[in-house]
Design a protein around this motif. Structure first.
Motif, PDB file in Angstrom:
ATOM      1  N   PRO C 371      -7.502  -5.973   5.761  1.00  0.00           N
ATOM      2  CA  PRO C 371      -6.724  -5.179   6.716  1.00  0.00           C
ATOM      3  C   PRO C 371      -5.480  -5.960   7.124  1.00  0.00           C
ATOM      4  O   PRO C 371      -5.475  -7.189   7.127  1.00  0.00           O
ATOM      5  CB  PRO C 371      -7.668  -5.015   7.903  1.00  0.00           C
ATOM      6  N   ARG C 372      -4.429  -5.249   7.484  1.00  0.00           N
ATOM      7  CA  ARG C 372      -3.198  -5.930   7.886  1.00  0.00           C
ATOM      8  C   ARG C 372      -3.434  -6.652   9.216  1.00  0.00           C
ATOM      9  O   ARG C 372      -4.276  -6.220  10.022  1.00  0.00           O
ATOM     10  CB  ARG C 372      -2.090  -4.904   8.027  1.00  0.00           C
ATOM     11  N   ASP C 374      -1.901  -6.668  11.920  1.00  0.00           N
ATOM     12  CA  ASP C 374      -1.703  -5.873  13.134  1.00  0.00           C
ATOM     13  C   ASP C 374      -2.776  -4.803  13.300  1.00  0.00           C
ATOM     14  O   ASP C 374      -2.648  -3.914  14.140  1.00  0.00           O
ATOM     15  CB  ASP C 374      -0.303  -5.230  13.113  1.00  0.00           C
ATOM     16  N   ARG C 376      -3.720  -2.446  11.158  1.00  0.00           N
ATOM     17  CA  ARG C 376      -3.668  -1.280  10.278  1.00  0.00           C
ATOM     18  C   ARG C 376      -4.609  -1.505   9.092  1.00  0.00           C
ATOM     19  O   ARG C 376      -4.952  -2.648   8.772  1.00  0.00           O
ATOM     20  CB  ARG C 376      -2.232  -1.069   9.780  1.00  0.00           C
ATOM     21  N   ASP C 382      -4.472   2.102   1.841  1.00  0.00           N
ATOM     22  CA  ASP C 382      -3.228   2.886   1.764  1.00  0.00           C
ATOM     23  C   ASP C 382      -3.022   3.425   0.359  1.00  0.00           C
ATOM     24  O   ASP C 382      -2.610   4.562   0.159  1.00  0.00           O
ATOM     25  CB  ASP C 382      -2.009   2.010   2.103  1.00  0.00           C
ATOM     26  N   GLN C 399     -12.932   6.092   6.887  1.00  0.00           N
ATOM     27  CA  GLN C 399     -11.746   6.219   7.737  1.00  0.00           C
ATOM     28  C   GLN C 399     -11.323   7.685   7.822  1.00  0.00           C
ATOM     29  O   GLN C 399     -11.492   8.437   6.864  1.00  0.00           O
ATOM     30  CB  GLN C 399     -10.589   5.399   7.153  1.00  0.00           C
ATOM     31  N   ARG C 401      -8.595   9.227   7.525  1.00  0.00           N
ATOM     32  CA  ARG C 401      -7.689   9.784   6.516  1.00  0.00           C
ATOM     33  C   ARG C 401      -8.450  10.290   5.308  1.00  0.00           C
ATOM     34  O   ARG C 401      -7.940  11.095   4.539  1.00  0.00           O
ATOM     35  CB  ARG C 401      -6.639   8.745   6.114  1.00  0.00           C
TER      36      ARG C 401
END
Lengths: 297, 331, 477
Positions: C371-372, C374, C376, C382, C399, C401
């Motif tokens: 995971p990034r 920050d 995300r 992605d 998730q 999405r």
């Protein structure tokens, strides 16, 4: 060896030197390696393991698909090569006269050879579509007969591909046209004085003068047909479907080498094909001594 | 002379009919390149549409459709696939998908071309392709004509056997020599450069050696003999007599090699290691992804790639079809 | 005569000597004009100048899928200053040629993406580097995080060989409008195989000429799916324990082949099922349908009422057939067989053993799958989202999405809640699936009985397995 012969040999080799050097540098090693691979189990990733004649034994006695692929390829060659030859020569003859729009015609017949195959394959799928395709619609409309299943039918798949190959005669046609342009007009004039008709002129002047180009197109057509690959790969996805009827030799070899990682077996296959093509070519070359006429001699 | 005219007309009619058949692939490609993605493939059971059409929109940019013989503007599609339509008299109706036909008029869908150019670095690819084409044509013409001269015009001992070897190199399927050949170039440190695509062409290409040999053999031996008596060297005969006389065959060689290289995709893909080196043929692949082909842009780019070749062929065909001019010679 | 020749000779010699004087220099000019610049972008050269390691990534995908990957890689290049990744789209047309020649010929990339099946085949041959250390040090890549069937694909012979990136699964899609027209409940898909057959008969429409106008259902559309049907029938194409194919004696496998065969009419029998159609008509129909990914995909255009398809259709149908009213449900299975999902393979990242910069490559993979900072989701997530595939890690698949869309959710849940069958990990998986597909044709066109085909598959594939294993065995030190 006379001085003259020595001079010829020296000059001959000097002129052929670029090819000889290129052959030794770039081609000989891969060829020798493929001979060696054909006697090994070679999965590309690891060094080859000696297997003696195993690959050849399996080819001959234990692989029905090999024979099927060989048969398919011979079938294709036997039909497509002579048909393409006659067809391209006929068109070249038609285009070798003073007719309006000659340049346009010549370009048109060359067109299918330059349209990228990914683009033309879509058209082909429609032309050969059994339900609503161009050919079957015409058959239905004008002759009232139900056309065959073309690529969908194991009996018609190879004839479909032969038919398709006739569209690709542009190259052979250009070479024939170049050959035709070389026939000296004086020969026709002489023949006319002898009272020769159209057919006699074709038979006694054009055909003999064209034999060098016929030989070229025949040999190259054979070499190409035996290794027939790209079109069938694009048109059928390279699966040999329906029921192995389009499993051509080069396609099977390709699957062996890059899908199943049996480079040794594929090399053995390649050498068998090599022997077949070489035999065919040498027979043609030997016979050509009797039927090919070189104006320069 | 009546029969002469009849056969001429019959020949012309035959040519016209045949050329219609040969035009199919190109016309198809051209027409498809101007079609919207949804119109490229004929609806099942129906012949393809040859003239490209585009959607018709009303003043507010809404798509116009036919609904039970009436023109209507489409307001939207709901979750279940039903269309909300605004009829000409102002009524709003809901229609099933099969009742609605999108109104079409003949027109060119230019967007395929725009998208095609956006999807690849066209000029970079073009430059790479032209460079490789140019260099291989140069190499092929020089080296193959030299070798062909040797096999056609110098009666050296053993040339027949060596010539069969030349032909034999074409009989080995590339599938099994690809990997050892790659190792050769890899050992030379050439992978990732244009060298494996160009240098081999400077060492004679069997196809063209054979082609040129056939034509060189047609040139009367007297010409060489006369030149030899004048003290012309073998290279002099090649450069000053044979090459100029065989210009058409040389032009054919150059054209064929150019065409082959222009369309070749396998070799550049295998030896190049940076997408900025890719040629047009390799870049064309970018139009196909796993489950989806961008057929519109693919056809547009195929047209862009094919057109210059057609023009080139059309303009130059006189050169390579004119034959070796020997009209002045009396046998 | 000789005079004439001499005359011509002289003319040619004079004219052409001049031509050569002009021609030779003229030949050099275009070459110089077109001479290519050195490879690599400005950014790549700057990166190299800064002392960053430049590594090469080969993408199995081309087209828009590659574009999605490229954008993420650019993000990586900007996110740190140690490694710079150059991407190269390879595409499918010559993927194996390119991969094999360069790895065998000594010029491999640092990372490449491959199909699970190919990966297993090549990993068994020793082409890739084990990634055990990478898995151990990145918590997010712990084995439990992956769907179990996915983990089995990349972890065998005691090592982890690849990091799975994306995966797929198949469901039944049905056309609700066609159901309405046939008088069926558009909200109720067939639940059992029996119902599927009944519906297939009701949904098939033939023209007076006998041509098929609408196909209710055909097991080999859009392409051969014999492996999947065998699995859904409860059969086993490959026995993990014995390491052999035992299809000749597997009643479920034979039943699945016989079931596929029942879709073509047996001319010698009066007892054909109502959904059976003449073989030639089926052949014509399957050759005559539109391009797979176009508005004329037979399912989009209503020519096929029910079809087995993958999750990517959830995005493609609204794009190509916005008016289509359709539903999605798990594929029906024969009675008495426990529910199974079919998730054939995955696409995974591997590092070739001969890679020049494996450490830098691992650095990149670590970034791609984590995971990034920050908070995300990971770039891998992605990427799945961008190309409409299912992420093979359970947590990511859950998730929003991926589960918000009710239709996509059916696919994802089937992978999470059912036992999943995939292609087996063997050095000959490609040969296995190809051979099954080949013999399926012989069976459905009645040139072979299902029993004979099952036996032929067993014999051929076992021979191939034994040969390959013997070869691999000889290499063990």
């Amino acid at each position: 060896m006379t001085r003259r012969e020595r001079l010829h040999l020296r000059n001959g080799l000097l002129f052929a030197a670029p090819w000889v050097v290129g052959f030794l540098f770039f081609q000989l090693y891969p060829l020798l390696m493929s001979v060696y691979f054909s006697f090994t189990d070679y999965n590309v990733v690891h060094p080859p393991v000696w297997a003696g004649l195993d690959n050849y034994r399996e080819l001959f006695f234990d692989d029905p698909l090999f024979w099927k692929a060989l048969y398919n390829t011979l079938y294709f060659t036997v039909f497509s090569v002579p048909l393409s030859l006659v067809f391209s020569l006929s068109i070249a003859m038609l285009l070798n006269r003073k007719i309006p729009g000659m340049s346009v015609f010549r370009t048109v017949f060359f067109l299918p050879s330059i349209v990228p195959i990914v683009a033309s394959s879509v058209l082909w799928l429609w032309v050969l579509n059994p339900e609503s395709g161009l050919i079957n619609s015409l058959l239905q409309q004008f002759l009232g007969i139900q056309g065959p299943g073309w690529l969908a039918d194991a009996r018609w798949a190879k004839p479909s591909l032969v038919l398709m190959s006739l569209w690709g005669i542009g190259g052979a046609m250009v070479i024939f046209l170049a050959g035709l342009a070389e026939v000296p007009q004086t020969l026709y004039e002489v023949a006319e004085l002898d009272g020769a008709g159209r057919w006699a002129k074709f038979r006694n002047v054009t055909l003999p003068m064209l034999t060098p180009t016929i030989l070229f197109n025949l040999v190259m057509g054979m070499i190409g047909a035996f290794q027939y690959f790209t079109q069938v790969y694009v048109m059928t996805g390279g699966t040999g479907s329906p029921m192995d009827s389009t499993m051509f030799y080069a396609l099977y070899m390709y699957r062996m080498s890059f899908y199943y990682l049996r480079m040794g077996y594929a090399s053995a296959m390649a050498w068998m094909l090599f022997v077949v093509i070489l035999t065919a070519t040498i027979s043609v070359l030997i016979s050509s001594k009797r039927w090919v006429y070189y104006h320069g001699d | 002379m009546a029969t002469e005219r009849t056969t001429r007309i019959a020949g012309l009619a035959l040519l016209l009919a045949l050329s219609a058949v040969f035009l199919l692939p190109f016309v198809w490609m051209l027409s498809t390149s101007f079609k919207h993605e949804s119109r490229i493939f004929p609806p099942p059971g129906r012949p393809p549409q040859w003239l490209p059409t585009t959607d018709v929109r009303d003043a507010e940019g809404r798509i116009m459709v036919w609904y039970r013989g009436e023109a209507a503007a489409e307001l939207g599609v709901d979750e279940a696939g039903r269309h909300e339509l605004l009829l000409a008299d102002g009524r709003v109706v809901t229609a099933l998908d099969e009742e609605v036909e999108i109104k079409q008029r003949i027109g060119l869908h230019w967007q395929n071309y725009v998208r095609a150019f956006e999807m690849m670095n066209f000029f970079q690819n073009l430059r790479n392709t032209l460079f490789i084409c140019y260099m291989t044509v140069l190499g092929t013409v020089i080296s193959s004509s030299l070798a062909a001269y040797s096999f056609a015009r110098i009666p050296w001992k053993g040339r027949e056997v060596v010539f069969v070897v030349v032909l034999a190199t074409m009989m080995m399927p590339y599938q099994v020599t690809l990997i050892p050949l790659f190792s050769v170039y890899s050992a030379l440190g050439w992978v990732g450069t244009f060298k494996p695509l160009i240098v081999p062409y400077f060492f004679g290409v069997p196809f063209y050696i054979f082609l040129l040999r056939q034509f060189f053999k047609g040139i009367p031996e007297d010409l060489s003999a006369a030149a030899r008596i004048d003290g012309c060297s073998e290279f002099g005969i090649y450069a000053r007599i044979i090459l100029p006389l065989a210009k058409p065959a040389i032009a054919t060689t150059a054209l064929f090699q150019f065409l082959f290289q222009w369309g070749d995709f396998l070799n550049p893909l295998i030896y190049l290691q940076d997408s900025r080196q890719y040629t047009l043929a390799v870049a064309l692949q970018q139009f196909q992804s796993q489950h989806e082909s961008a057929w519109g842009p693919l056809m547009a780019m195929s047209t862009v790639i094919t057109l210059p070749i057609i023009v080139l062929f059309f303009l130059t065909q006189r050169t390579f079809i004119q034959g070796i001019t020997m009209s002045g010679l009396k046998g | 005569m000789r005079d004439i020749i001499k005359h011509i000779n002289d003319a040619i010699v004079v004219r052409d000597s001049l031509i050569y004087l002009i021609a030779i220099p003229a030949c050099i000019v275009p070459a110089l004009l077109l001479w290519p610049r050195t490879a690599g972008t400005g950014a790549e050269r700057r990166a190299a100048a800064q002392g960053r390691t430049v590594i090469v990534y080969w993408d199995r995908h081309s087209g828009h899928e590659h574009e999605s990957r490229r954008v993420l890689i650019e993000e990586f290049n900007e996110s740190q200053n140690e490694v710079h990744v150059r991407t190269l789209p390879i595409g499918y047309n010559a993927l194996m040629e390119k991969t094999l020649t360069s790895t065998a010929g000594g010029a491999p990339p640092d990372v490449l993406s491959v199909d699970g099946g190919i990966m297993a085949q090549l990993a068994a041959q020793g082409l890739f580097m084990p990634l055990d250390d990478l898995i151990a040090e990145v918590p997010i890549l712990n084995p439990d995080a992956f769907m179990p069937h996915i983990w089995d694909m990349v972890c065998f012979d005691g090592h982890v060989w690849a990091i799975p990136t994306t995966t797929d699964t198949y469901c039944l899609l049905w056309n609700k409008s066609a159901f309405r027209r046939a008088g069926l409940d558009p909200e109720r898909p067939p639940q059992t195989l029996k119902e599927l057959e009944e519906y297939a008969a009701k949904l098939t429409i033939r023209a007076p000429s006998g041509a098929i106008e609408q196909m209710g259902f055909l097991p080999w559309l859009p392409w051969d799916q014999s492996f999947m049907w065998g699995v859904l029938f409860g059969g086993q194409w490959y026995n993990e324990e014995t390491g052999l194919v035992e299809t000749g004696s597997d009643p479920a496998i034979i039943a699945s082949l016989a079931w596929q065969q029942s879709f073509t009419i047996d001319p010698s029998s009066d007892n054909n099922p109502p959904y059976a159609l003449p073989a030639e008509r089926i052949q014509s129909f399957t050759r005559g349908i539109g391009d797979y990914m176009s508005a004329n995909n037979p399912f989009y255009s209503g020519k096929v009422a029910m079809i087995s398809e993958g999750e990517w259709q959830v995005t493609f149908i609204p794009k190509y057939a916005p008016g289509l009213d359709w539903g999605v449900a798990p594929l029906p299975q024969p009675e008495g067989v426990p529910p199974i999902a079919f998730g054939p393979t995955c696409v995974a990242d591997v590092i070739p053993v001969t890679a020049r910069n494996p450490e830098a490559a691992k650095k990149f993979l670590r970034w791609f799958y984590s995971p990034r900072p920050d908070g995300r989701p990971s770039p891998a997530s992605d990427y799945n989202h961008a190309i409409h595939n299912i992420p093979p890690r359970t947590e990511e698949a859950l998730q929003d999405r991926f589960t918000a869309h009710p239709k996509f959710r059916v696919f994802v849940e089937q992978l999470l809640h059912r036992p999943v069958e995939a292609y087996p990990v063997t050095p000959c998986t490609q040969f296995l699936t190809d051979t099954i597909g080949r013999f399926r044709e012989w069976v459905v066109f009645r040139r072979m009985t299902p029993e004979e085909a099952a036996m032929a598959i067993e014999t051929l594939v076992n021979r191939e397995l034994e040969r390959t294993r013997a070869l691999l065995e000889r290499r063990r030190p």
